[in-house]
Motif scaffolding. Structure first.
Motif, PDB file in Angstrom:
ATOM      1  N   ASN A   1       1.390  58.929  11.330  1.00  0.00           N
ATOM      2  CA  ASN A   1       1.326  59.997  10.338  1.00  0.00           C
ATOM      3  C   ASN A   1       0.020  59.886   9.559  1.00  0.00           C
ATOM      4  OD1 ASN A   1       1.829  58.506   7.674  1.00  0.00           O
ATOM      5  ND2 ASN A   1       3.619  57.891   8.864  1.00  0.00           N
ATOM      6  N   ASP A   2      -0.333  60.932   8.848  1.00  0.00           N
ATOM      7  CA  ASP A   2      -1.618  60.986   8.146  1.00  0.00           C
ATOM      8  C   ASP A   2      -1.701  60.008   6.976  1.00  0.00           C
ATOM      9  OD1 ASP A   2      -2.661  62.869   9.814  1.00  0.00           O
ATOM     10  OD2 ASP A   2      -2.541  64.547   8.401  1.00  0.00           O
ATOM     11  N   LEU A   3      -0.608  59.834   6.235  1.00  0.00           N
ATOM     12  CA  LEU A   3      -0.665  58.918   5.099  1.00  0.00           C
ATOM     13  C   LEU A   3      -0.935  57.493   5.559  1.00  0.00           C
ATOM     14  CD1 LEU A   3       2.127  60.135   2.662  1.00  0.00           C
ATOM     15  CD2 LEU A   3      -0.337  60.555   2.571  1.00  0.00           C
ATOM     16  N   LEU A   4      -0.380  57.136   6.711  1.00  0.00           N
ATOM     17  CA  LEU A   4      -0.656  55.815   7.275  1.00  0.00           C
ATOM     18  C   LEU A   4      -2.125  55.708   7.662  1.00  0.00           C
ATOM     19  CD1 LEU A   4       1.058  53.280   7.901  1.00  0.00           C
ATOM     20  CD2 LEU A   4       1.258  54.122  10.244  1.00  0.00           C
ATOM     21  N   ALA A   5      -2.681  56.776   8.240  1.00  0.00           N
ATOM     22  CA  ALA A   5      -4.092  56.782   8.618  1.00  0.00           C
ATOM     23  C   ALA A   5      -4.989  56.685   7.388  1.00  0.00           C
ATOM     24  CB  ALA A   5      -4.414  58.053   9.408  1.00  0.00           C
ATOM     25  N   ILE A   6      -4.636  57.412   6.331  1.00  0.00           N
ATOM     26  CA  ILE A   6      -5.423  57.365   5.097  1.00  0.00           C
ATOM     27  C   ILE A   6      -5.379  55.967   4.485  1.00  0.00           C
ATOM     28  CG2 ILE A   6      -5.486  58.219   2.717  1.00  0.00           C
ATOM     29  CD1 ILE A   6      -4.561  60.954   3.898  1.00  0.00           C
ATOM     30  N   SER A   7      -4.201  55.351   4.515  1.00  0.00           N
ATOM     31  CA  SER A   7      -4.069  53.977   4.020  1.00  0.00           C
ATOM     32  C   SER A   7      -4.922  53.020   4.845  1.00  0.00           C
ATOM     33  CB  SER A   7      -2.599  53.549   4.070  1.00  0.00           C
ATOM     34  OG  SER A   7      -2.452  52.188   3.720  1.00  0.00           O
ATOM     35  N   LEU A   8      -4.934  53.210   6.170  1.00  0.00           N
ATOM     36  CA  LEU A   8      -5.730  52.344   7.034  1.00  0.00           C
ATOM     37  C   LEU A   8      -7.217  52.486   6.737  1.00  0.00           C
ATOM     38  CD1 LEU A   8      -6.157  50.435   9.406  1.00  0.00           C
ATOM     39  CD2 LEU A   8      -5.943  52.408  10.953  1.00  0.00           C
ATOM     40  N   ILE A   9      -7.686  53.712   6.579  1.00  0.00           N
ATOM     41  CA  ILE A   9      -9.107  53.917   6.269  1.00  0.00           C
ATOM     42  C   ILE A   9      -9.471  53.199   4.976  1.00  0.00           C
ATOM     43  CG2 ILE A   9     -10.814  55.651   5.588  1.00  0.00           C
ATOM     44  CD1 ILE A   9      -9.438  57.588   7.547  1.00  0.00           C
TER      45      ILE A   9
END
Length: 342
Positions: free
Chosen positions: A245-253
């Motif tokens: 999901n996008d929130l996970l991707a944003i957290s990873l970045i």
């Protein structure tokens, strides 16, 4: 306190006519309806909606359960559902399950007690859901949202998660990546995550590349970088990561940049959902876009059709890839410097 008889007297109509002004206004002449409404407003009278619902044997309420409101995907879906429901004369009862199957049963039981006319649910695992097994014995129409069509025969509104993640994987392969991993929340809490991982695995195998098990994070929307560190860096380290999901991707970045790494210079990151926040980041997020507002509109239309006794068979909604700055070509292979010659 004003009552319907007072309203009828002031409007110069019978009590029955005044009642129809609120229960079936289309049955009255516009002028008659206007007089009743103005009389009610002048007297401060509000019709008893609960009594009307009991007489009609319908509450005009739809029960909606989503895993969380932290994720904008569900918030945007709910806004569209509320607008579509209101246009059809319905209200929503909304609650969250926190991805906990044990909470799902209690939530649905409470909504059934409130006599909702229909249920729109996002459950943890549709094919192994105790609450869906129970709902098969109920008469209340039920629709799944985001879940894949379940063996429990319930209609479902969503994208083809398998195909969508396979498309995202092929996009990274086309950019030149060969060592691609995937991260997500607890796998047993989301049938969508399992389908997305299957799509990733299929695309990797079709390209002759090695697929990896899902790297599970403790939470669905927050990365623990320590669990990803073992597969980063070195000659065999990952060059790209897909997120469920996008929130996970944003957290990873965020975690990567705090650790001194570059995105996409050291690692390309791709999300799934297409939330608007991803557009405004730097680097902007590459992602699979789900039609969130369409989810809500189609969900309400499908659920209302079920309530009318119809048998709608919604098709998977379309997804698109949104290219952003977070995914690029893989970093050049490291080459040791030539030894100096004295």
């Amino acid at each position: 306190m004003a009552n319907l008889i007072n309203v009828a007297k002031l409007a110069g109509v019978s009590r029955a006519t005044a009642a129809r002004a609120f229960s079936s206004p289309e049955s009255l002449r516009p002028e008659t309806h206007r007089r009743v409404v103005e009389a009610a407003r002048a007297l401060g009278f509000r019709p008893n909606k609960v009594a009307q619902q009991l007489r009609a044997q319908a509450t005009l309420m739809l029960g909606v359960m989503v895993p969380s409101l932290d994720n904008p995907v569900f918030a945007e879906q709910l806004q569209a559902m509320e607008e579509a429901a209101r246009a059809a004369g319905y209200s929503l009862i909304v609650t969250t399950s926190s991805y906990e199957p044990s909470r799902e049963e209690a939530i649905v039981e409470e909504m059934l007690r409130q006599r909702v006319d229909g249920l729109a649910l996002t459950v943890a695992d549709a094919d192994h859901s105790a609450v869906l097994a129970k709902l098969r014995r109920e008469n209340t129409p039920c629709l799944l949202v985001h879940n894949p069509p379940a063996t429990s025969y319930f209609s479902s509104v969503g994208v083809d998660n398998h195909t969508a993640m396979a498309d995202a994987t092929r996009h990274l392969i086309a950019l030149g990546h060969r060592r691609i991993g995937m991260i997500g929340g607890p796998l047993l809490q989301s049938d969508r995550a399992r389908l997305r991982h299957e799509g990733y695995r299929e695309a990797m195998v079709a390209a002759g590349l090695t697929s990896l098990p899902l790297i599970e994070m403790p939470r669905h929307t927050q990365v623990a970088l320590s669990q990803l560190e073992p597969v980063l860096g070195g000659a065999d380290g990952l060059t790209a990561v897909l997120c469920t999901n996008d929130l996970l991707a944003i957290s990873l970045i965020g975690e990567l940049r705090r650790s001194g790494r570059s995105v996409p210079g050291d690692l390309s990151v791709m999300g799934f959902d297409g939330i608007e926040l991803g557009r405004h980041l730097y680097p902007s997020l590459s992602t699979v876009v789900q039609p969130r507002a369409e989810f809500g509109r189609v969900a309400v239309e499908t659920l209302l059709a079920l309530i009318r006794g119809e048998d709608p068979q919604p098709r998977p909604l379309p997804h698109v890839l949104r290219e952003g700055e977070s995914a690029g070509s893989p970093p050049a292979p490291y080459q040791a410097p030539e030894p100096s010659v004295s």
